[in-house]
Design a protein around this motif. Structure first.
Motif, PDB file in Angstrom:
ATOM      1  N   LEU A  99       0.829  -1.213   0.000  1.00 32.88           N
ATOM      2  CA  LEU A  99       0.000   0.000   0.000  1.00 32.88           C
ATOM      3  C   LEU A  99       0.861   1.260   0.000  1.00 32.88           C
ATOM      4  CD1 LEU A  99      -2.830  -0.927   2.548  1.00 32.88           C
ATOM      5  CD2 LEU A  99      -3.099  -0.544   0.105  1.00 32.88           C
ATOM      6  N   THR A 100       1.854   1.300   0.894  1.00 33.40           N
ATOM      7  CA  THR A 100       2.699   2.499   0.967  1.00 33.40           C
ATOM      8  C   THR A 100       3.483   2.698  -0.316  1.00 33.40           C
ATOM      9  OG1 THR A 100       4.388   1.170   2.106  1.00 33.40           O
ATOM     10  CG2 THR A 100       2.926   2.483   3.476  1.00 33.40           C
ATOM     11  N   HIS A 101       3.912   1.595  -0.930  1.00 32.46           N
ATOM     12  CA  HIS A 101       4.642   1.690  -2.201  1.00 32.46           C
ATOM     13  C   HIS A 101       3.761   2.315  -3.274  1.00 32.46           C
ATOM     14  CE1 HIS A 101       7.331   0.557  -5.482  1.00 32.46           C
ATOM     15  NE2 HIS A 101       6.285   0.027  -6.098  1.00 32.46           N
ATOM     16  N   GLU A 102       2.512   1.804  -3.405  1.00 32.25           N
ATOM     17  CA  GLU A 102       1.609   2.320  -4.433  1.00 32.25           C
ATOM     18  C   GLU A 102       1.238   3.775  -4.179  1.00 32.25           C
ATOM     19  OE1 GLU A 102       0.511   0.962  -7.197  1.00 32.25           O
ATOM     20  OE2 GLU A 102       1.585  -0.920  -6.892  1.00 32.25           O
ATOM     21  N   ILE A 103       0.925   4.104  -2.923  1.00 33.84           N
ATOM     22  CA  ILE A 103       0.508   5.469  -2.599  1.00 33.84           C
ATOM     23  C   ILE A 103       1.658   6.450  -2.804  1.00 33.84           C
ATOM     24  CG2 ILE A 103      -0.257   6.974  -0.715  1.00 33.84           C
ATOM     25  CD1 ILE A 103      -1.853   4.540   0.342  1.00 33.84           C
ATOM     26  N   MET A 104       2.872   6.082  -2.378  1.00 35.10           N
ATOM     27  CA  MET A 104       4.029   6.964  -2.549  1.00 35.10           C
ATOM     28  C   MET A 104       4.337   7.185  -4.026  1.00 35.10           C
ATOM     29  SD  MET A 104       4.970   8.178   0.285  1.00 35.10           S
ATOM     30  CE  MET A 104       6.551   8.881  -0.203  1.00 35.10           C
ATOM     31  N   ASN A 105       4.196   6.134  -4.832  1.00 36.90           N
ATOM     32  CA  ASN A 105       4.443   6.271  -6.274  1.00 36.90           C
ATOM     33  C   ASN A 105       3.489   7.270  -6.911  1.00 36.90           C
ATOM     34  OD1 ASN A 105       6.566   4.506  -6.360  1.00 36.90           O
ATOM     35  ND2 ASN A 105       5.429   2.814  -7.257  1.00 36.90           N
ATOM     36  N   THR A 106       2.279   7.352  -6.370  1.00 37.36           N
ATOM     37  CA  THR A 106       1.277   8.279  -6.921  1.00 37.36           C
ATOM     38  C   THR A 106       1.450   9.689  -6.378  1.00 37.36           C
ATOM     39  OG1 THR A 106      -0.286   6.429  -7.060  1.00 37.36           O
ATOM     40  CG2 THR A 106      -1.194   8.642  -7.265  1.00 37.36           C
ATOM     41  N   ILE A 107       1.734   9.807  -5.094  1.00 34.51           N
ATOM     42  CA  ILE A 107       1.759  11.127  -4.456  1.00 34.51           C
ATOM     43  C   ILE A 107       3.065  11.882  -4.723  1.00 34.51           C
ATOM     44  CG2 ILE A 107       1.827  12.267  -2.192  1.00 34.51           C
ATOM     45  CD1 ILE A 107      -0.291  10.389  -1.235  1.00 34.51           C
ATOM     46  N   THR A 108       4.177  11.175  -4.849  1.00 31.20           N
ATOM     47  CA  THR A 108       5.470  11.847  -5.033  1.00 31.20           C
ATOM     48  C   THR A 108       5.476  12.793  -6.230  1.00 31.20           C
ATOM     49  OG1 THR A 108       6.646  10.037  -3.948  1.00 31.20           O
ATOM     50  CG2 THR A 108       7.944  11.503  -5.354  1.00 31.20           C
ATOM     51  N   PRO A 109       5.032  12.361  -7.444  1.00 25.01           N
ATOM     52  CA  PRO A 109       5.004  13.325  -8.564  1.00 25.01           C
ATOM     53  C   PRO A 109       4.010  14.458  -8.360  1.00 25.01           C
ATOM     54  CG  PRO A 109       4.058  11.203  -9.228  1.00 25.01           C
ATOM     55  CD  PRO A 109       4.693  10.996  -7.892  1.00 25.01           C
ATOM     56  N   ILE A 110       2.893  14.196  -7.646  1.00 19.61           N
ATOM     57  CA  ILE A 110       1.928  15.266  -7.371  1.00 19.61           C
ATOM     58  C   ILE A 110       2.604  16.363  -6.545  1.00 19.61           C
ATOM     59  CG2 ILE A 110      -0.151  15.843  -6.039  1.00 19.61           C
ATOM     60  CD1 ILE A 110      -1.358  13.206  -6.901  1.00 19.61           C
ATOM     61  N   SER A 116       6.677  22.839  -8.346  1.00 19.28           N
ATOM     62  CA  SER A 116       7.152  23.529  -9.555  1.00 19.28           C
ATOM     63  C   SER A 116       6.158  24.584 -10.025  1.00 19.28           C
ATOM     64  CB  SER A 116       7.391  22.516 -10.677  1.00 19.28           C
ATOM     65  OG  SER A 116       8.394  21.593 -10.312  1.00 19.28           O
ATOM     66  N   ILE A 117       4.870  24.251 -10.011  1.00 17.49           N
ATOM     67  CA  ILE A 117       3.842  25.210 -10.437  1.00 17.49           C
ATOM     68  C   ILE A 117       3.773  26.383  -9.462  1.00 17.49           C
ATOM     69  CG2 ILE A 117       1.350  25.521 -10.770  1.00 17.49           C
ATOM     70  CD1 ILE A 117       1.226  22.633 -11.781  1.00 17.49           C
ATOM     71  N   LEU A 118       3.913  26.079  -8.182  1.00 21.81           N
ATOM     72  CA  LEU A 118       3.833  27.126  -7.163  1.00 21.81           C
ATOM     73  C   LEU A 118       4.917  28.185  -7.364  1.00 21.81           C
ATOM     74  CD1 LEU A 118       2.155  27.910  -4.701  1.00 21.81           C
ATOM     75  CD2 LEU A 118       3.779  26.638  -3.282  1.00 21.81           C
ATOM     76  N   LYS A 119       6.069  27.774  -7.891  1.00 21.24           N
ATOM     77  CA  LYS A 119       7.167  28.731  -8.124  1.00 21.24           C
ATOM     78  C   LYS A 119       6.805  29.756  -9.189  1.00 21.24           C
ATOM     79  CE  LYS A 119      10.864  25.584  -6.711  1.00 21.24           C
ATOM     80  NZ  LYS A 119      12.015  24.764  -7.173  1.00 21.24           N
ATOM     81  N   LYS A 143       0.032  21.807 -18.148  1.00 19.69           N
ATOM     82  CA  LYS A 143       0.548  20.433 -18.268  1.00 19.69           C
ATOM     83  C   LYS A 143       0.690  19.786 -16.893  1.00 19.69           C
ATOM     84  CE  LYS A 143       3.173  21.001 -22.573  1.00 19.69           C
ATOM     85  NZ  LYS A 143       4.533  21.056 -23.168  1.00 19.69           N
ATOM     86  N   GLY A 144       1.217  20.552 -15.958  1.00 20.56           N
ATOM     87  CA  GLY A 144       1.404  20.027 -14.609  1.00 20.56           C
ATOM     88  C   GLY A 144       0.090  19.650 -13.956  1.00 20.56           C
ATOM     89  N   LEU A 145      -0.924  20.520 -14.136  1.00 22.50           N
ATOM     90  CA  LEU A 145      -2.237  20.241 -13.552  1.00 22.50           C
ATOM     91  C   LEU A 145      -2.879  19.001 -14.190  1.00 22.50           C
ATOM     92  CD1 LEU A 145      -3.593  23.891 -13.248  1.00 22.50           C
ATOM     93  CD2 LEU A 145      -2.966  22.350 -11.372  1.00 22.50           C
ATOM     94  N   GLU A 146      -2.626  18.779 -15.485  1.00 25.71           N
ATOM     95  CA  GLU A 146      -3.141  17.578 -16.153  1.00 25.71           C
ATOM     96  C   GLU A 146      -2.522  16.313 -15.534  1.00 25.71           C
ATOM     97  OE1 GLU A 146      -2.394  17.966 -20.293  1.00 25.71           O
ATOM     98  OE2 GLU A 146      -3.997  19.428 -20.631  1.00 25.71           O
ATOM     99  N   VAL A 147      -1.212  16.367 -15.262  1.00 22.09           N
ATOM    100  CA  VAL A 147      -0.533  15.221 -14.645  1.00 22.09           C
ATOM    101  C   VAL A 147      -1.074  14.987 -13.240  1.00 22.09           C
ATOM    102  CG1 VAL A 147       1.673  14.332 -13.818  1.00 22.09           C
ATOM    103  CG2 VAL A 147       1.552  15.505 -16.016  1.00 22.09           C
ATOM    104  N   ILE A 148      -1.277  16.077 -12.491  1.00 21.52           N
ATOM    105  CA  ILE A 148      -1.834  15.950 -11.129  1.00 21.52           C
ATOM    106  C   ILE A 148      -3.225  15.310 -11.189  1.00 21.52           C
ATOM    107  CG2 ILE A 148      -2.758  17.281  -9.188  1.00 21.52           C
ATOM    108  CD1 ILE A 148      -0.402  19.217  -9.602  1.00 21.52           C
TER     109      ILE A 148
END
Length: 317
Positions: A99-110, A116-119, A143-148
């Protein structure tokens, strides 16, 4: 009904001494007495025993023996509560790791893309003015928001899979001819196997074998196992899948799904039924754990062996 000998260990397990007759077991636990009342040789069975010392899970096995010409029954009683506790802890550890592996894989790029967008919008503690915000920043933000959004949808799908796993309905069981369900599965798998040069064979022995099952749920399991076998055989010459329904000498009904693919490594065998564990690049890893849940609700089990061939065995009560 006379107990000729009961060693100290079994008397401690049952918290009763001395044990001289099976009728004494009625005072310990009526269900346990029921197993002994008309005692015959039997396969290993599990009985839950609760008393003032807590709950115990006992395995019992009865075997005929002969001593000096006298026919006796030897009953072996073993407390497996610690083993069950250890297995449960191990299962939770495996599930949490996945579970932690799957969730971290999803949340890390978000998290990364959000920073990056906040900057683009903030410099230090100051907000960026509209005049400083150019076309490039707008495109990159979009583009970033689409990935999120995509990552968020993936996480929602993952959670939905978890809900599916937890909400399997009770089986609506009826007697179904084994030939009927095997033929149904064969037809559903045939298009793929024909296109990929895989031999698919279904066997029911005896021909009039019937299974007390939920047909939809068992079809779901067999389709999942069949598709897994198809994927394992992809690109392999002379690939073969055999689905067999039968009855053991002990009267247990079963279905096996066997393929001659590359097999499952010994390290992976213990992991394949863990929810969300998968070695594939696609899929949720829910199929086999869902199959195990369905078989548990049927009062049965699912096991896997993998040597020269890989075989999943469904055993029914």
């Amino acid at each position: 009904g006379h107990i000729l000998y009961a060693n100290p260990t079994v008397q401690d397990l049952l918290n009763y001494r001395p044990l001289n007759h099976v009728k004494q077991l009625k005072q310990i636990d009526p269900g346990l007495y029921g197993l002994f009342e008309n005692l015959q040789p039997f396969e290993s069975t599990i009985h839950s025993l609760g008393n003032e010392r807590g709950k115990k899970e006992l395995t019992l096995k009865c075997t005929p023996i002969s001593i000096e010409g006298q026919q006796l029954l030897l009953v072996v009683v073993h407390d497996i509560q610690k083993e069950l506790d250890d297995r449960e802890t191990d299962s939770w550890a495996k599930l949490i790791r996945v579970l932690t592996h799957e969730i971290m894989n999803t949340i890390t790029p978000i998290t990364s893309i959000s920073e990056s967008i906040l900057k683009y919008f903030k410099k230090g503690n100051e907000l960026t003015t509209p005049e400083e915000f150019g076309e490039l920043q707008i495109k990159n933000s979009a583009k970033g928001l689409e990935v999120i959004k995509e990552q968020g949808n993936d996480l929602m799908s993952f959670v939905q899979s978890y809900r599916t796993f937890l909400s399997v309905p009770e089986p609506d069981r009826e007697l179904i001819p084994a030939t009927k369900i095997l033929e149904k599965v064969r037809l559903l798998l045939q298009e793929y196997t024909n296109a990929h040069d895989i031999t698919l064979e279904v066997i029911a022995e005896p021909k009039d074998l019937e299974l007390y099952i939920d047909e939809k749920q068992l079809t779901q399991i067999l389709l999942n196992l069949g598709k897994n076998a198809q994927q394992a055989l992809e690109g392999q010459e002379e690939g073969k899948i055999v689905i067999t329904a039968g009855e053991s000498p002990q009267g247990k009904k079963y279905i096996t799904v066997t393929d001659n693919g590359p097999g499952i490594s010994p390290e992976m065998l213990d992991e394949v039924f863990v929810p969300f564990f998968t070695t594939k690049s696609t899929g949720t890893g829910i199929g086999l754990s869902l199959s195990k849940q369905i078989m548990r609700l049927h009062g049965g089990s699912i096991r896997v062996t993998s040597n020269e061939t890989t075989t999943f065995t469904l055993t029914f009560q």
